[in-house]
Design an enzyme around this catalytic site. Structure first.
Site, PDB file in Angstrom:
ATOM      1  N   CYS A  85      16.433  18.540 -28.075  1.00  0.00           N
ATOM      2  CA  CYS A  85      17.075  19.065 -26.767  1.00  0.00           C
ATOM      3  C   CYS A  85      16.585  17.967 -25.573  1.00  0.00           C
ATOM      4  CB  CYS A  85      16.277  20.415 -26.477  1.00  0.00           C
ATOM      5  SG  CYS A  85      16.875  20.996 -25.051  1.00  0.00           S
ATOM      6  N   HIS A 172      17.621  23.399 -31.383  1.00  0.00           N
ATOM      7  CA  HIS A 172      15.945  23.547 -31.403  1.00  0.00           C
ATOM      8  C   HIS A 172      15.760  23.990 -33.113  1.00  0.00           C
ATOM      9  CE1 HIS A 172      14.511  23.578 -27.337  1.00  0.00           C
ATOM     10  NE2 HIS A 172      15.786  23.769 -26.970  1.00  0.00           N
ATOM     11  N   GLU A 174      13.222  23.752 -34.506  1.00  0.00           N
ATOM     12  CA  GLU A 174      11.700  24.479 -34.729  1.00  0.00           C
ATOM     13  C   GLU A 174      11.733  26.054 -34.820  1.00  0.00           C
ATOM     14  OE1 GLU A 174      11.904  23.898 -30.245  1.00  0.00           O
ATOM     15  OE2 GLU A 174      12.943  22.792 -31.964  1.00  0.00           O
TER      16      GLU A 174
END
Length: 194
Positions: A85, A172, A174
């Site tokens: 990001c 993202h 994660e």
């Protein structure tokens, strides 16, 4: 041997939620991960002897006044660097690409088309789902980079310079909403097979 990864957090606060979640996911992959602040000198970063670096996400814009930055020498260390990001946008701008402001941005689950012939997405489904949360995006990749993922609104959802081991993702990996996102972290993290 000890596997080490340094994660650059953009906020000076240890409670930086972006970095904390990324570090947790990396550790779940069996990789030692240490969060370091963005204002570490290149010598301090090198002293940690990381085998890879992740530049975390964050709420900043690369064009904002006093925006956080890290020593660009990390891109010349010869180790994998993954920008997520804001980290992706920072890498893009630092290496000569163009970051643009999206009128409406993207937020939420988003269909993404991955180049699954690349190291970052090897073995993943080509048509996938990721989690986007951004206002800015890489509009033009830096010289030497190839685009390896796109969404309907984001022409460069991921990019790579395999020769220099530099990778960037706008989404993202994660978060659990990104299908197979942990694999993305795993492929750029060092492992005993590297």
């Amino acid at each position: 041997y000890e596997i080490r990864l340094s994660l650059v957090g953009w906020e000076m606060c240890i409670r930086d939620r972006y970095s904390q979640l990324i570090a947790r996911r990396v550790r779940e992959c069996g990789v030692y991960c240490e969060i370091i602040p963005y204002n570490y000198t290149l010598d301090k970063i090198k002293a940690k002897n990381p085998k890879a670096i992740i530049l975390s996400g964050g709420p900043n814009s690369v064009y904002a006044e006093n925006t956080p930055s890290v020593d660009e020498g990390i891109f010349e260390m010869g180790i994998p660097v993954l920008g997520i990001c804001y980290g992706d946008q920072f890498m893009t701008k630092a290496l000569g690409g163009v970051v643009a402001h999206a009128g409406s941005g993207e937020y939420g689950k988003t269909a993404v088309v991955l180049d699954n012939e690349t190291r970052l997405f090897s073995g993943l489904e080509k048509n996938n789902v990721c989690w986007m949360s951004h206002q800015d995006y890489a509009e033009k990749a830096p010289e030497g980079f190839t685009v390896i993922a796109t969404t309907e609104e984001c022409p460069i959802a991921a990019m790579q310079n395999e020769e220099k081991k530099l990778y960037g993702v706008q989404f993202h990996p994660e978060v659990l909403h990104t299908a197979e996102g942990k694999n993305c972290l795993l492929y750029t993290s060092p492992s005993p097979r590297d």
